[in-house]
Design a protein around this motif. Structure first.
Motif, PDB file in Angstrom:
ATOM      1  N   ASP B  28     -26.172  70.195 -51.502  1.00 42.93           N
ATOM      2  CA  ASP B  28     -24.761  69.888 -51.752  1.00 42.93           C
ATOM      3  C   ASP B  28     -24.060  71.007 -52.531  1.00 42.93           C
ATOM      4  N   HIS B  29     -24.467  72.237 -52.290  1.00 43.97           N
ATOM      5  CA  HIS B  29     -23.869  73.382 -52.967  1.00 43.97           C
ATOM      6  C   HIS B  29     -22.509  73.736 -52.371  1.00 43.97           C
ATOM      7  N   GLU B  30     -21.586  74.133 -53.266  1.00 43.01           N
ATOM      8  CA  GLU B  30     -20.273  74.560 -52.780  1.00 43.01           C
ATOM      9  C   GLU B  30     -20.314  75.967 -52.178  1.00 43.01           C
ATOM     10  N   ASN B  31     -21.079  76.859 -52.832  1.00 47.70           N
ATOM     11  CA  ASN B  31     -21.057  78.270 -52.445  1.00 47.70           C
ATOM     12  C   ASN B  31     -22.175  78.597 -51.468  1.00 47.70           C
ATOM     13  N   MET B  32     -21.827  79.368 -50.450  1.00 47.02           N
ATOM     14  CA  MET B  32     -22.846  79.877 -49.528  1.00 47.02           C
ATOM     15  C   MET B  32     -22.549  81.333 -49.220  1.00 47.02           C
ATOM     16  N   PHE B  33     -23.632  82.095 -48.958  1.00 47.37           N
ATOM     17  CA  PHE B  33     -23.538  83.546 -48.842  1.00 47.37           C
ATOM     18  C   PHE B  33     -24.379  84.034 -47.666  1.00 47.37           C
ATOM     19  N   TRP B  34     -23.918  85.106 -47.029  1.00 47.83           N
ATOM     20  CA  TRP B  34     -24.718  85.827 -46.055  1.00 47.83           C
ATOM     21  C   TRP B  34     -24.893  87.275 -46.522  1.00 47.83           C
ATOM     22  N   TYR B  35     -26.174  87.716 -46.534  1.00 52.03           N
ATOM     23  CA  TYR B  35     -26.515  89.088 -46.896  1.00 52.03           C
ATOM     24  C   TYR B  35     -27.273  89.728 -45.739  1.00 52.03           C
ATOM     25  N   ARG B  44     -27.005  93.458 -49.302  1.00 58.02           N
ATOM     26  CA  ARG B  44     -25.558  93.688 -49.320  1.00 58.02           C
ATOM     27  C   ARG B  44     -24.844  92.455 -48.788  1.00 58.02           C
ATOM     28  N   LEU B  45     -23.779  92.068 -49.480  1.00 59.29           N
ATOM     29  CA  LEU B  45     -23.066  90.841 -49.159  1.00 59.29           C
ATOM     30  C   LEU B  45     -22.139  91.062 -47.972  1.00 59.29           C
ATOM     31  N   ILE B  46     -22.279  90.198 -46.962  1.00 59.13           N
ATOM     32  CA  ILE B  46     -21.441  90.311 -45.765  1.00 59.13           C
ATOM     33  C   ILE B  46     -20.200  89.411 -45.912  1.00 59.13           C
ATOM     34  N   TYR B  47     -20.440  88.134 -46.103  1.00 58.98           N
ATOM     35  CA  TYR B  47     -19.378  87.145 -46.281  1.00 58.98           C
ATOM     36  C   TYR B  47     -19.880  86.068 -47.230  1.00 58.98           C
ATOM     37  N   PHE B  48     -18.932  85.369 -47.855  1.00 61.21           N
ATOM     38  CA  PHE B  48     -19.297  84.195 -48.626  1.00 61.21           C
ATOM     39  C   PHE B  48     -18.222  83.135 -48.490  1.00 61.21           C
ATOM     40  N   VAL B  52     -15.643  74.312 -47.811  1.00 59.82           N
ATOM     41  CA  VAL B  52     -15.524  74.106 -46.370  1.00 59.82           C
ATOM     42  C   VAL B  52     -14.251  74.772 -45.856  1.00 59.82           C
ATOM     43  N   LYS B  53     -14.370  75.412 -44.722  1.00 55.84           N
ATOM     44  CA  LYS B  53     -13.285  76.109 -44.029  1.00 55.84           C
ATOM     45  C   LYS B  53     -12.729  77.285 -44.827  1.00 55.84           C
ATOM     46  N   MET B  54     -13.399  77.669 -45.862  1.00 57.38           N
ATOM     47  CA  MET B  54     -12.958  78.786 -46.685  1.00 57.38           C
ATOM     48  C   MET B  54     -13.959  79.924 -46.541  1.00 57.38           C
ATOM     49  N   LYS B  55     -13.461  81.165 -46.432  1.00 56.17           N
ATOM     50  CA  LYS B  55     -14.340  82.314 -46.327  1.00 56.17           C
ATOM     51  C   LYS B  55     -13.699  83.507 -46.994  1.00 56.17           C
ATOM     52  N   GLU B  56     -14.551  84.373 -47.516  1.00 53.90           N
ATOM     53  CA  GLU B  56     -14.065  85.618 -48.101  1.00 53.90           C
ATOM     54  C   GLU B  56     -14.980  86.752 -47.707  1.00 53.90           C
ATOM     55  N   LYS B  57     -14.394  87.920 -47.494  1.00 52.33           N
ATOM     56  CA  LYS B  57     -15.182  89.090 -47.125  1.00 52.33           C
ATOM     57  C   LYS B  57     -15.998  89.580 -48.309  1.00 52.33           C
ATOM     58  N   GLY B  58     -17.201  90.022 -47.979  1.00 54.43           N
ATOM     59  CA  GLY B  58     -18.027  90.683 -48.969  1.00 54.43           C
ATOM     60  C   GLY B  58     -17.862  92.185 -48.889  1.00 54.43           C
ATOM     61  N   ASP B  59     -18.954  92.897 -49.089  1.00 52.72           N
ATOM     62  CA  ASP B  59     -18.878  94.355 -49.139  1.00 52.72           C
ATOM     63  C   ASP B  59     -18.953  95.019 -47.771  1.00 52.72           C
ATOM     64  N   ILE B  60     -19.577  94.340 -46.795  1.00 51.34           N
ATOM     65  CA  ILE B  60     -19.757  94.957 -45.464  1.00 51.34           C
ATOM     66  C   ILE B  60     -19.428  93.960 -44.357  1.00 51.34           C
ATOM     67  N   PRO B  61     -18.177  93.487 -44.249  1.00 52.28           N
ATOM     68  CA  PRO B  61     -17.846  92.455 -43.256  1.00 52.28           C
ATOM     69  C   PRO B  61     -17.609  92.953 -41.834  1.00 52.28           C
ATOM     70  N   VAL B  66     -17.627  84.553 -39.816  1.00 53.47           N
ATOM     71  CA  VAL B  66     -18.372  83.394 -40.290  1.00 53.47           C
ATOM     72  C   VAL B  66     -17.595  82.126 -39.982  1.00 53.47           C
ATOM     73  N   SER B  67     -18.321  81.020 -40.091  1.00 55.14           N
ATOM     74  CA  SER B  67     -17.710  79.715 -39.887  1.00 55.14           C
ATOM     75  C   SER B  67     -18.365  78.729 -40.831  1.00 55.14           C
ATOM     76  N   ARG B  68     -17.512  77.915 -41.475  1.00 58.25           N
ATOM     77  CA  ARG B  68     -18.046  76.849 -42.326  1.00 58.25           C
ATOM     78  C   ARG B  68     -17.211  75.590 -42.079  1.00 58.25           C
ATOM     79  N   GLU B  69     -17.671  74.798 -41.133  1.00 60.59           N
ATOM     80  CA  GLU B  69     -16.997  73.562 -40.756  1.00 60.59           C
ATOM     81  C   GLU B  69     -17.492  72.370 -41.558  1.00 60.59           C
ATOM     82  N   LYS B  70     -18.720  72.454 -42.051  1.00 58.01           N
ATOM     83  CA  LYS B  70     -19.303  71.405 -42.881  1.00 58.01           C
ATOM     84  C   LYS B  70     -19.870  72.041 -44.142  1.00 58.01           C
ATOM     85  N   LYS B  71     -19.921  71.282 -45.203  1.00 55.19           N
ATOM     86  CA  LYS B  71     -20.347  71.814 -46.499  1.00 55.19           C
ATOM     87  C   LYS B  71     -21.760  72.393 -46.444  1.00 55.19           C
ATOM     88  N   GLU B  72     -22.641  71.754 -45.684  1.00 53.11           N
ATOM     89  CA  GLU B  72     -24.035  72.165 -45.712  1.00 53.11           C
ATOM     90  C   GLU B  72     -24.365  73.306 -44.756  1.00 53.11           C
TER      91      GLU B  72
END
Lengths: 112, 114
Positions: B28-35, B44-48, B52-61, B66-72
């Motif tokens: 049930d974590h709010e934050n998720m990351f792709w490296y 290196r961080l790609i996106y985080f 839900v439905k929120m995304k931000e660019k990391g260092d190498i997007p 990315v897609s986050r339709e559900k929290k998990e």
């Protein structure tokens, strides 16, 4: 901007010898500091972290690290290496955004 | 036991293919990351994503979305795979805490693009 420097991409020690893995950081705000370990073909696992309070932090598997603000360092040590400690170790720094900035890693080899 | 799972351990794709990497956490974590992890470069961080439905660019997007339709669940998409995207991809999650919290990692997906 934050950054992490790990000196030495490879470190080799004999079983029973002291392990010292170096990490220096750069941060414009009080940092949160982490050491993670990665065993072959696995994800990363937290060894220990520093947030606030005592500057000597103890972690799992006998590892510890000391936060030295004046030296901007967070070196990882273990008094006596074991064969099972062979892995890659990553130092990381964070501010208050929950993001981590990782160093380039140090691969530890332990010889019998 | 906390758990982050990734859909594949090993994946081989061809140049130009659309690639989906899936990550699921049960904490049930709010934050998720792709490296992405490459020898000598660390992680290196790609996106985080902070929600839900929120995304931000990391260092190498570049070259990723990315897609986050559900929290998990947090998906990494390679719109048109290229050979320089051959790498180990790691997903992680953590509670929203304003820093200082442990990130929990999945086992990784080793992607080879031919």
């Amino acid at each position: 901007a934050q950054s992490v420097t790990q000196l030495g991409s490879h470190v080799s020690v004999s079983e029973g010898a002291l392990v010292l893995l170096r990490c220096n950081y750069s941060s414009s705000v009080p940092p949160y500091l982490f050491w993670y370990v990665q065993y072959p073909n696995q994800g990363l696992q937290l060894l220990l972290k520093y947030t606030t309070g005592a500057t000597l932090v103890k972690g799992i598997n006998g590892f510890e690290a000391e936060f030295k603000k004046s030296e901007t360092s967070f070196h990882l040590t273990k008094p006596s290496a074991h064969m099972s400690d062979a892995a890659e170790y990553f130092c990381a720094v964070s501010d208050n955004t929950d993001k981590l900035i990782f160093g380039t890693g140090t691969r530890l080899q332990v010889f019998p | 036991d906390v758990k982050v799972t990734q859909s594949s351990r090993y994946l081989v794709k061809r140049t130009g293919e659309k690639v989906f990497l899936e990550c699921v956490q049960d904490m049930d974590h709010e934050n998720m990351f792709w490296y992405r992890q490459d020898p000598g470069l660390g992680l290196r961080l790609i996106y985080f994503s902070y929600d839900v439905k929120m995304k931000e660019k990391g260092d190498i997007p570049e070259g990723y979305s990315v897609s986050r339709e559900k929290k998990e669940r947090f998906s990494l998409i390679l719109e048109s795979a290229s050979t320089n995207q051959t790498s180990m991809y790691l997903c992680a999650s953590t509670n929203r805490a304003g820093g200082g919290n442990e990130q929990f990692f999945g086992p990784g997906t080793r992607l080879t693009v031919l």
